[in-house]
Motif scaffolding. Structure first.
Motif, mmCIF file in Angstrom:
data_model
loop_
_atom_site.group_PDB
_atom_site.id
_atom_site.type_symbol
_atom_site.label_atom_id
_atom_site.label_comp_id
_atom_site.label_asym_id
_atom_site.label_seq_id
_atom_site.Cartn_x
_atom_site.Cartn_y
_atom_site.Cartn_z
ATOM 1 N N LEU A 110 -16.179 49.652 3.195
ATOM 2 C CA LEU A 110 -17.386 49.373 2.414
ATOM 3 C C LEU A 110 -18.580 50.151 2.956
ATOM 4 N N ALA A 111 -18.673 50.260 4.281
ATOM 5 C CA ALA A 111 -19.756 51.044 4.880
ATOM 6 C C ALA A 111 -19.655 52.509 4.459
ATOM 7 N N TRP A 112 -18.429 53.037 4.436
ATOM 8 C CA TRP A 112 -18.236 54.426 4.023
ATOM 9 C C TRP A 112 -18.539 54.611 2.539
ATOM 10 N N VAL A 113 -18.259 53.599 1.726
ATOM 11 C CA VAL A 113 -18.614 53.671 0.306
ATOM 12 C C VAL A 113 -20.119 53.898 0.163
ATOM 13 N N ALA A 114 -20.911 53.141 0.920
ATOM 14 C CA ALA A 114 -22.367 53.260 0.843
ATOM 15 C C ALA A 114 -22.840 54.629 1.323
ATOM 16 N N VAL A 115 -22.337 55.081 2.461
ATOM 17 C CA VAL A 115 -22.749 56.383 3.000
ATOM 18 C C VAL A 115 -22.341 57.507 2.056
ATOM 19 N N THR A 116 -21.125 57.424 1.529
ATOM 20 C CA THR A 116 -20.637 58.435 0.589
ATOM 21 C C THR A 116 -21.507 58.485 -0.657
ATOM 22 N N ALA A 117 -21.882 57.312 -1.170
ATOM 23 C CA ALA A 117 -22.728 57.265 -2.366
ATOM 24 C C ALA A 117 -24.074 57.926 -2.112
ATOM 25 N N ALA A 118 -24.687 57.637 -0.963
ATOM 26 C CA ALA A 118 -26.008 58.202 -0.652
ATOM 27 C C ALA A 118 -25.933 59.728 -0.506
ATOM 28 N N ILE A 119 -24.924 60.205 0.224
ATOM 29 C CA ILE A 119 -24.790 61.655 0.438
ATOM 30 C C ILE A 119 -24.523 62.369 -0.879
ATOM 31 N N ALA A 120 -23.552 61.862 -1.650
ATOM 32 C CA ALA A 120 -23.188 62.502 -2.911
ATOM 33 C C ALA A 120 -24.373 62.547 -3.869
ATOM 34 N N LEU A 121 -25.121 61.449 -3.924
ATOM 35 C CA LEU A 121 -26.266 61.388 -4.827
ATOM 36 C C LEU A 121 -27.300 62.459 -4.502
ATOM 37 N N VAL A 122 -27.660 62.567 -3.240
ATOM 38 C CA VAL A 122 -28.705 63.525 -2.856
ATOM 39 C C VAL A 122 -28.228 64.959 -3.052
ATOM 40 N N VAL A 123 -26.962 65.238 -2.749
ATOM 41 C CA VAL A 123 -26.446 66.599 -2.941
ATOM 42 C C VAL A 123 -26.447 66.968 -4.419
ATOM 43 N N VAL A 124 -26.054 66.028 -5.281
ATOM 44 C CA VAL A 124 -26.065 66.293 -6.719
ATOM 45 C C VAL A 124 -27.493 66.533 -7.206
ATOM 46 N N VAL A 125 -28.448 65.752 -6.716
ATOM 47 C CA VAL A 125 -29.853 65.946 -7.094
ATOM 48 C C VAL A 125 -30.331 67.327 -6.655
ATOM 49 N N MET A 126 -29.955 67.744 -5.458
ATOM 50 C CA MET A 126 -30.339 69.064 -4.969
ATOM 51 C C MET A 126 -29.734 70.172 -5.828
ATOM 52 N N LEU A 127 -28.468 69.991 -6.235
ATOM 53 C CA LEU A 127 -27.806 71.001 -7.063
ATOM 54 C C LEU A 127 -28.443 71.088 -8.440
ATOM 55 N N SER A 128 -28.814 69.936 -9.001
ATOM 56 C CA SER A 128 -29.334 69.920 -10.367
ATOM 57 C C SER A 128 -30.814 70.245 -10.461
ATOM 58 N N SER A 129 -31.553 69.969 -9.379
ATOM 59 C CA SER A 129 -33.010 70.132 -9.439
ATOM 60 C C SER A 129 -33.529 71.308 -8.631
ATOM 61 N N GLY A 130 -32.793 71.681 -7.587
ATOM 62 C CA GLY A 130 -33.279 72.763 -6.725
ATOM 63 C C GLY A 130 -34.455 72.315 -5.883
ATOM 64 N N ASP A 131 -35.653 72.691 -6.282
ATOM 65 C CA ASP A 131 -36.859 72.354 -5.541
ATOM 66 C C ASP A 131 -37.151 70.856 -5.624
ATOM 67 N N HIS A 132 -37.541 70.240 -4.489
ATOM 68 C CA HIS A 132 -37.809 68.806 -4.462
ATOM 69 C C HIS A 132 -39.003 68.441 -5.338
ATOM 70 N N ALA A 133 -40.008 69.297 -5.381
ATOM 71 C CA ALA A 133 -41.173 69.028 -6.224
ATOM 72 C C ALA A 133 -40.779 68.976 -7.697
ATOM 73 N N ALA A 134 -39.870 69.864 -8.100
ATOM 74 C CA ALA A 134 -39.401 69.862 -9.491
ATOM 75 C C ALA A 134 -38.630 68.581 -9.789
ATOM 76 N N TYR A 135 -37.836 68.126 -8.817
ATOM 77 C CA TYR A 135 -37.100 66.873 -8.995
ATOM 78 C C TYR A 135 -38.066 65.702 -9.155
ATOM 79 N N GLN A 136 -39.080 65.633 -8.308
ATOM 80 C CA GLN A 136 -40.041 64.541 -8.397
ATOM 81 C C GLN A 136 -40.770 64.539 -9.735
ATOM 82 N N GLU A 137 -41.148 65.720 -10.186
ATOM 83 C CA GLU A 137 -41.867 65.804 -11.464
ATOM 84 C C GLU A 137 -40.976 65.354 -12.622
#
Length: 316
Positions: A110-137
């Motif tokens: 269960l702990a690994w499920v949580a860590v995996t979810a957090a890592i995967a989410l942020v990597v996908v956001v980085m791939l789809s948005s590129g710049d963090h400012a663009a993601y926030q906007e």
């Protein structure tokens, strides 16, 4: 080996197809899209983690060719690798001195499920948005649009709100977005793991015995993740987004531990079934409020480590 490879390829193509149907933009397409990790999880637990890895690779390659390399990479990070990784962990075991197998504890899983979810989410956001400012906007615009839609549906909620107020609320929602998404993803990954294991168990291919799920408890050192997430949340850029996502993912894991603790503590007590049914209805109706209460209960349970010994046979 060749047969297992073929099964992996078919599972990967099925998973990629489930991802691809989302372009239909129908409720059924969305439901099928949400089931995409299951074929990979099923072959990883029912055959071997190598078969699951073949499924992950074939699904990624199929989407990269049929759609785009970026979409294939997003599938790999958000669906294929998490499914393979959790399937691999679920079947980890080592022989004890008595000759029996000691399987990977469900609390660590269960702990690994949580860590995996957090890592995967942020990597996908980085791939789809590129710049963090663009993601926030982009998230701010989405939050603002949702708030305006709610105000149109219920004008009383928006009474007295100025444009600056709306902007501040949208900013806060955008800041919490990684936690909200990570919470949802953690709950979904947990469901996928349970459902995939059930399918494999029914088929008779599950190598490990079905675990005592109500006894699930996060290891105490997993709670350090809350401190790490809190510190990272103060950092700028994607480091801060990961910290917020980690807090949300671990909160969801603690809520699931709280739910498991209630199942565990109610074993053998009169009125257990109506109590649990009422609890699930309450969780469904109140959503965020019930999850917050379960998270707090799970945190107390994790810190104290107090669970009464099970008086009944393992219950799924």
């Amino acid at each position: 080996m060749v047969r297992h490879t073929g099964i992996g390829v078919v599972a990967g193509l099925a998973s990629a197809l489930l991802i691809g149907v989302v372009v239909q933009a129908t409720p059924l397409a969305l439901a099928l899209y949400l089931l995409a990790p299951l074929p990979i999880l099923i072959v990883a637990m029912g055959w071997s983690h190598r078969t699951g890895l073949v499924a992950a690779a074939s699904g990624t390659l199929a989407l990269a060719i049929a759609s785009s390399p970026l979409r294939g990479l997003a599938f790999l990070v958000s669906t294929a690798l998490p499914a393979w990784w959790l399937g691999y962990l679920a079947l980890l075991g080592r022989p004890k001195a008595s000759g029996e197998m000691e399987w990977y504890p469900t609390g660590r899983l269960l702990a690994w499920v949580a860590v995996t979810a957090a890592i995967a989410l942020v990597v996908v956001v980085m791939l789809s948005s590129g710049d963090h400012a663009a993601y926030q906007e982009r998230v701010r615009r989405l939050a603002r649009a949702m708030l305006q839609l709610q105000m149109q549906e219920t004008p009383s909620r928006g009474a007295g709100l100025e444009e600056d107020d709306l902007a501040r609320i949208a900013e806060r929602v955008a800041g919490l977005a990684p936690a909200i998404m990570a919470t949802t993803f953690t709950l979904l990954l947990t469901f996928y793991l349970w459902a995939g294991a059930r399918v494999v168990q029914i088929s008779g291919r599950l190598a490990r015995p079905w675990p005592d799920l109500p006894a699930t408890a996060l290891p105490r050192r997993a709670l350090w993740g809350l401190a790490i997430g809190g510190v990272l949340a103060l950092a700028p850029g994607y480091a801060g987004a990961f910290g917020v996502a980690l807090l949300g993912a671990l909160s969801a894991a603690l809520a699931l531990q709280g739910l498991a603790a209630l199942h565990d503590r109610s074993r053998g007590k009169p009125g257990r079934t109506p109590l649990l049914i009422g609890l699930y209805v309450l969780v469904f109706l109140t959503q965020g409020l019930a999850l917050a209460a379960l998270t707090l209960f799970g945190l107390v349970d994790a810190l104290t480590g107090r669970r009464r010994p099970a008086q009944a046979p393992p219950v799924a």
